[in-house]
Write a protein that holds these residues in place. Structure first.
Motif, PDB file in Angstrom:
ATOM      1  N   PRO A 144       0.973  -1.168  -0.069  1.00  0.00           N
ATOM      2  CA  PRO A 144      -0.093  -0.030   0.017  1.00  0.00           C
ATOM      3  C   PRO A 144       0.853   1.418  -0.109  1.00  0.00           C
ATOM      4  CG  PRO A 144      -0.630  -1.453   1.751  1.00  0.00           C
ATOM      5  CD  PRO A 144       0.682  -2.035   1.214  1.00  0.00           C
ATOM      6  N   HIS A 145       0.140   2.333  -0.360  1.00  0.00           N
ATOM      7  CA  HIS A 145       0.934   3.784  -0.439  1.00  0.00           C
ATOM      8  C   HIS A 145       0.386   4.371   0.937  1.00  0.00           C
ATOM      9  CE1 HIS A 145       1.934   3.344  -4.362  1.00  0.00           C
ATOM     10  NE2 HIS A 145       0.758   3.101  -4.746  1.00  0.00           N
ATOM     11  N   VAL A 146       1.134   5.059   1.630  1.00  0.00           N
ATOM     12  CA  VAL A 146       0.787   5.745   2.885  1.00  0.00           C
ATOM     13  C   VAL A 146       1.368   7.261   2.840  1.00  0.00           C
ATOM     14  CG1 VAL A 146       1.146   5.825   5.476  1.00  0.00           C
ATOM     15  CG2 VAL A 146       1.026   3.667   4.307  1.00  0.00           C
ATOM     16  N   LEU A 147       0.481   8.045   3.223  1.00  0.00           N
ATOM     17  CA  LEU A 147       0.855   9.535   3.272  1.00  0.00           C
ATOM     18  C   LEU A 147       1.262   9.715   4.853  1.00  0.00           C
ATOM     19  CD1 LEU A 147       1.414  12.325   2.337  1.00  0.00           C
ATOM     20  CD2 LEU A 147      -1.104  12.801   2.131  1.00  0.00           C
ATOM     21  N   ILE A 148       2.174  10.372   5.241  1.00  0.00           N
ATOM     22  CA  ILE A 148       2.510  10.830   6.696  1.00  0.00           C
ATOM     23  C   ILE A 148       2.388  12.309   6.446  1.00  0.00           C
ATOM     24  CG2 ILE A 148       4.132  10.736   8.453  1.00  0.00           C
ATOM     25  CD1 ILE A 148       5.185   8.251   7.743  1.00  0.00           C
ATOM     26  N   VAL A 149       1.843  12.958   7.605  1.00  0.00           N
ATOM     27  CA  VAL A 149       1.903  14.339   7.501  1.00  0.00           C
ATOM     28  C   VAL A 149       2.350  14.818   8.696  1.00  0.00           C
ATOM     29  CG1 VAL A 149       0.511  16.428   7.560  1.00  0.00           C
ATOM     30  CG2 VAL A 149      -0.222  14.735   5.960  1.00  0.00           C
ATOM     31  N   SER A 150       3.610  15.514   8.857  1.00  0.00           N
ATOM     32  CA  SER A 150       4.270  16.045  10.228  1.00  0.00           C
ATOM     33  C   SER A 150       3.443  17.387  10.251  1.00  0.00           C
ATOM     34  CB  SER A 150       5.826  16.234   9.833  1.00  0.00           C
ATOM     35  OG  SER A 150       6.271  16.578  11.335  1.00  0.00           O
ATOM     36  N   GLY A 151       2.894  17.564  11.382  1.00  0.00           N
ATOM     37  CA  GLY A 151       2.212  18.903  11.637  1.00  0.00           C
ATOM     38  C   GLY A 151       2.907  20.100  12.287  1.00  0.00           C
ATOM     39  N   SER A 152       4.373  20.100  12.727  1.00  0.00           N
ATOM     40  CA  SER A 152       4.775  20.907  13.289  1.00  0.00           C
ATOM     41  C   SER A 152       5.037  22.148  12.300  1.00  0.00           C
ATOM     42  CB  SER A 152       6.182  20.562  13.955  1.00  0.00           C
ATOM     43  OG  SER A 152       6.882  21.440  14.426  1.00  0.00           O
ATOM     44  N   HIS A 153       5.044  23.529  12.683  1.00  0.00           N
ATOM     45  CA  HIS A 153       5.466  24.384  11.975  1.00  0.00           C
ATOM     46  C   HIS A 153       7.184  24.528  12.037  1.00  0.00           C
ATOM     47  CE1 HIS A 153       1.544  26.887  12.554  1.00  0.00           C
ATOM     48  NE2 HIS A 153       1.317  25.685  12.862  1.00  0.00           N
TER      49      HIS A 153
ATOM     50  N   ALA B  16       4.711   8.808   1.221  1.00  0.00           N
ATOM     51  CA  ALA B  16       5.195  10.123   0.953  1.00  0.00           C
ATOM     52  C   ALA B  16       5.089  10.934   2.494  1.00  0.00           C
ATOM     53  CB  ALA B  16       4.039  10.550   0.063  1.00  0.00           C
ATOM     54  N   LEU B  17       5.805  11.585   2.317  1.00  0.00           N
ATOM     55  CA  LEU B  17       6.172  12.458   3.580  1.00  0.00           C
ATOM     56  C   LEU B  17       5.805  13.885   3.274  1.00  0.00           C
ATOM     57  CD1 LEU B  17       6.732  12.938   6.582  1.00  0.00           C
ATOM     58  CD2 LEU B  17       9.155  12.883   5.987  1.00  0.00           C
ATOM     59  N   HIS B  18       4.889  14.583   3.920  1.00  0.00           N
ATOM     60  CA  HIS B  18       4.411  16.115   3.839  1.00  0.00           C
ATOM     61  C   HIS B  18       4.925  16.661   5.161  1.00  0.00           C
ATOM     62  CE1 HIS B  18       1.905  19.829   2.812  1.00  0.00           C
ATOM     63  NE2 HIS B  18       3.162  20.224   3.069  1.00  0.00           N
ATOM     64  N   ASP B  19       6.049  17.253   5.080  1.00  0.00           N
ATOM     65  CA  ASP B  19       6.372  17.913   6.507  1.00  0.00           C
ATOM     66  C   ASP B  19       6.032  19.389   6.314  1.00  0.00           C
ATOM     67  OD1 ASP B  19       7.893  19.169   8.554  1.00  0.00           O
ATOM     68  OD2 ASP B  19       9.777  18.422   8.119  1.00  0.00           O
ATOM     69  N   LEU B  20       5.139  19.977   7.424  1.00  0.00           N
ATOM     70  CA  LEU B  20       4.509  21.229   7.256  1.00  0.00           C
ATOM     71  C   LEU B  20       5.605  22.371   7.757  1.00  0.00           C
ATOM     72  CD1 LEU B  20       0.894  20.445   8.258  1.00  0.00           C
ATOM     73  CD2 LEU B  20       1.524  21.220   5.905  1.00  0.00           C
ATOM     74  N   GLY B  21       6.561  21.784   8.395  1.00  0.00           N
ATOM     75  CA  GLY B  21       7.584  22.685   8.811  1.00  0.00           C
ATOM     76  C   GLY B  21       8.588  23.214   7.660  1.00  0.00           C
ATOM     77  N   THR B  22       9.051  22.127   6.603  1.00  0.00           N
ATOM     78  CA  THR B  22       9.687  22.624   5.685  1.00  0.00           C
ATOM     79  C   THR B  22       9.026  22.936   4.280  1.00  0.00           C
ATOM     80  OG1 THR B  22       9.960  20.244   5.052  1.00  0.00           O
ATOM     81  CG2 THR B  22      11.625  21.103   6.540  1.00  0.00           C
ATOM     82  N   THR B  23       7.853  22.439   4.355  1.00  0.00           N
ATOM     83  CA  THR B  23       7.002  22.755   3.322  1.00  0.00           C
ATOM     84  C   THR B  23       5.659  23.193   3.574  1.00  0.00           C
ATOM     85  OG1 THR B  23       8.084  20.932   1.792  1.00  0.00           O
ATOM     86  CG2 THR B  23       6.023  21.934   0.886  1.00  0.00           C
ATOM     87  N   PRO B  24       5.413  24.238   4.190  1.00  0.00           N
ATOM     88  CA  PRO B  24       4.127  24.907   4.878  1.00  0.00           C
ATOM     89  C   PRO B  24       3.419  25.128   3.699  1.00  0.00           C
ATOM     90  CG  PRO B  24       5.983  26.656   4.845  1.00  0.00           C
ATOM     91  CD  PRO B  24       6.666  25.541   4.372  1.00  0.00           C
ATOM     92  N   LEU B  25       1.880  25.282   4.129  1.00  0.00           N
ATOM     93  CA  LEU B  25       0.716  25.611   3.282  1.00  0.00           C
ATOM     94  C   LEU B  25       0.456  26.922   3.641  1.00  0.00           C
ATOM     95  CD1 LEU B  25      -1.197  22.585   3.385  1.00  0.00           C
ATOM     96  CD2 LEU B  25       0.127  23.180   1.590  1.00  0.00           C
ATOM     97  N   PRO B  26       0.105  27.952   2.637  1.00  0.00           N
ATOM     98  CA  PRO B  26      -0.373  29.118   2.923  1.00  0.00           C
ATOM     99  C   PRO B  26      -1.682  29.125   3.581  1.00  0.00           C
ATOM    100  CG  PRO B  26       0.212  28.893   0.596  1.00  0.00           C
ATOM    101  CD  PRO B  26       0.579  27.657   1.244  1.00  0.00           C
ATOM    102  N   LEU B  27      -2.052  30.114   4.452  1.00  0.00           N
ATOM    103  CA  LEU B  27      -3.345  30.004   5.015  1.00  0.00           C
ATOM    104  C   LEU B  27      -4.391  29.776   3.621  1.00  0.00           C
ATOM    105  CD1 LEU B  27      -3.709  32.657   7.805  1.00  0.00           C
ATOM    106  CD2 LEU B  27      -3.725  30.287   7.744  1.00  0.00           C
ATOM    107  N   TRP B  28      -5.377  28.698   3.795  1.00  0.00           N
ATOM    108  CA  TRP B  28      -6.246  28.356   2.846  1.00  0.00           C
ATOM    109  C   TRP B  28      -7.077  29.536   2.381  1.00  0.00           C
ATOM    110  CZ3 TRP B  28     -11.501  27.909   2.548  1.00  0.00           C
ATOM    111  CH2 TRP B  28     -12.005  27.211   1.211  1.00  0.00           C
TER     112      TRP B  28
END
Length: 194
Positions: free
Chosen positions: A4-13, A40-52
């Motif tokens: 399977p494919h797994v997405l991990i989201v690290s929620g620290s700024h 797949a890893l989305h680190d919100l500290g290194t790749t932050p999202l702008p306010l939606w």
């Protein structure tokens, strides 16, 4: 059969966070235990999202859509999940999260870490229908758990708990694959729940 494919989201700024270190550790364990093929890893500290804002696009949309399961990691900041992780939910699409197993992880450098898990369980399910595992992870004294080499004492027990919980996620992966195939429609008719 493909893993399977797994997405991990690290929620620290923070760009150099303990949450990101835990995400890397979980990625290693998923592959060592042969639970996931692609992580797949989305680190919100290194790749932050702008306010939606209306019409904003999620840069990891393909990984979210392909994921068979997700792992969401949040440090405990003043007893809450991070604003970055709450903002992440606004970028989501129902089809990316609905009827997929999701493992929640709270992180603390000390003795906390539970409140983000409780908060995420209570506010984030209505429009997205993620299926949170009954079990979750709370990784306390995270530095001692994710450091290289052998762990001792409570850190060793926490590592065992992590492996056990990832094995539970593996069991849910197979079950939810069958559930998604049996759904009466690919997108819910009653998209916003109540």
């Amino acid at each position: 059969m493909a893993l399977p494919h797994v997405l991990i989201v690290s929620g620290s700024h923070s760009p150099d966070s303990q949450s990101a270190r835990l995400a890397d550790y979980l990625c290693e364990r998923l592959q060592a235990l042969e639970i996931a093929g692609e992580v797949a890893l989305h680190d919100l500290g290194t790749t932050p999202l702008p306010l939606w804002q209306e019409g904003a696009q999620y840069p990891f949309a393909e990984q979210a859509a392909r994921a068979d399961a997700l792992i969401l990691i949040s440090p405990e900041w003043h007893g809450m999940a991070t604003p970055a992780l709450k903002n992440w939910f606004l970028y989501m699409d129902l089809q990316w999260l609905a009827h997929k197993p999701v493992l929640l992880c709270g992180v603390s450098g000390g003795a906390g870490g539970l409140y983000p898990v409780l908060e995420l369980r209570s506010f984030s399910f209505k429009n997205f229908r993620p299926c949170y595992l009954p079990d979750h992870l709370v990784v306390r004294d995270v530095q001692s758990v994710v450091q290289p080499g052998d762990a001792m004492g409570e850190a060793a027990v926490c590592r065992q708990r992590i492996d056990h919980t990832l094995q539970l996620l593996h069991a849910y992966l197979g079950g939810f694959e069958h559930i998604r195939r049996a759904l009466p429609e690919p997108v819910a008719t009653f998209r916003y729940g109540l």
